[in-house]
Write an enzyme that holds these catalytic residues in place. Sequence first.
Site, PDB file in Angstrom:
ATOM      1  N   CYS A  42       0.827  -1.211   0.000  1.00 28.34           N
ATOM      2  CA  CYS A  42       0.000   0.000   0.000  1.00 28.34           C
ATOM      3  C   CYS A  42       0.860   1.259   0.000  1.00 28.34           C
ATOM      4  CB  CYS A  42      -0.891   0.043   1.254  1.00 28.34           C
ATOM      5  SG  CYS A  42      -2.025  -1.326   1.442  1.00 28.34           S
ATOM      6  N   ASP A 473      19.845  36.042 -15.411  1.00 29.42           N
ATOM      7  CA  ASP A 473      18.536  36.688 -15.370  1.00 29.42           C
ATOM      8  C   ASP A 473      18.538  37.870 -14.400  1.00 29.42           C
ATOM      9  OD1 ASP A 473      15.482  36.299 -15.961  1.00 29.42           O
ATOM     10  OD2 ASP A 473      15.676  36.670 -13.812  1.00 29.42           O
TER      11      ASP A 473
END
Length: 535
Positions: A42, A473
């Site tokens: 699970c 940038d």
Amino acid sequence: MPTSHTLTEALESDACYLAMKTHDARFDGSFFTAVTSTGIYCRPVCRVKLPRRENCRFFRHAAQAEAAGFRPCLRCRPELAPRASGAASWSTEDASRILALQAARLIDEPDAWSEDGPGAAQIAARLGVSDRHLRRIFEVQFGVSPLQYLQTRRLLAAKQLIADTRLPMTQVALASGFASVRRFNAAFLEHYGLNPSALRRAGGATVEGGEGKAIEVRLGFRPPYDANAMLGFFARRALRGVEVVSTADGKEPAKGSTPTYVKLTRTLRVQQGGQAHAGWLQLRFDLEREQLLLSVSDSLAAVLPIVISRARALFDLDAEPMAINAALHAAFPHGDGLRVPGTVDGFELAVRAVLGQQITVAAARTLGSRLVEAFGEPLATPIEGLNRLFPTPATIAAASGDALGQLGIVRQRQTALHAIAREVASGKLALHAGADVPSTIAALQELPGIGAWTAQYIAMRALRWPDAFPAGDVALQKALGVTTARAASEASQAWRPWRSYAVLRAWHAPSSTPATATETAAAELPLITTAGLAA
């Protein structure tokens, strides 16, 4: 192969049991719990009765649990779990581990699932090692062979299609990479002890399929997730005819307001086996269940696993917030839910990046919409405003300079568009998550009009590289309080290997001011500004 004891120790099983006990979604997909008394494995978020501690074994990958003889839970459905990226290991581990992670990344791509696709030998050759060496390091890293890992990927993909759709089993088998229904049935019986039809009945699928009806599946992610920020990012860049981002009230947001976005719908073309499949997809959040609801037109049913993979990349659903936030929260405390926006098509992203050079987001959106109107193929859809596909590489490569110029695209960008289109159309340049990042960045920068910023931006969004960093940038430099690319790069070293996420957080920081169209990094020509990430 490592023993189960070794695997359990490596996973700190007591911590895993606690996460399972509290159903902590932050760990979803990071490990799986196998219960010896039931023979089932699970997810940590499973809501079944908590098993006894002594009956639990913990595995990092579903393939390990299945190789140990456990079957996937029909309730929590391990196929919905986010993938474990392993990105945290890229800059700190040995070369063998990195190589194994690269191989797994290639196997995770649905293009590798078909029996005529690249096998372990081809993947080994692509990585520059022998087949034997790849198998050895893969088993050391994952505890299973590449073939076992691949088979689990195929079976879980098929299981999702069986549970969530009413696609015919023949179509499910082919879409999941099985060469025949016979092999498909045999694999299910061997691994799960059920034939596919019985699995569909046991899962209780209620989604109705059929010609003309959308196919719906669920995709899991780990919280926290800033859904509105992600949808808002796409809304500001949506190209007319290709994308529609809807608000809660269905109205165009007022200028300066902060709207609540609810879903993204867009067109998509998928090439597989020399055949083109075109249609549309829609994505909307179910935040309470930590899931994204994906609706896909039935015209894309044959390539549904590929569409699912691209949707996961588009919304960065496999990110690992705990690892990312551990590295970035101190510097960017307001960005824990931010993800790196991806793309459904690397070529499309590259074109948008070039069109966005030195102009604002709004201007780049206008140019992109004109390009779609002029060269995009018409597509009939039931969604208002959604009627075109993004142009193909072959179409852009064949477009004349005059035709592009009439759209307002300057000559320098025309040259860059033609160069990228030719490289992608010829197969020399691959712009997807399975591509080799360093060589792809180098190849991009050899093209006319593509500098370091553009290559890093493409790596961040199209190649899904978590450590991309466009140091030149200007907006990023302002947010970091530095004035040079070198200083920005030096400041970023503490954030590796999650610098792509640091970039997004810096751009979204409350004190950061977007660069104007004239504030560019002097090192790249042509240049890109980040007036809010033009691409």
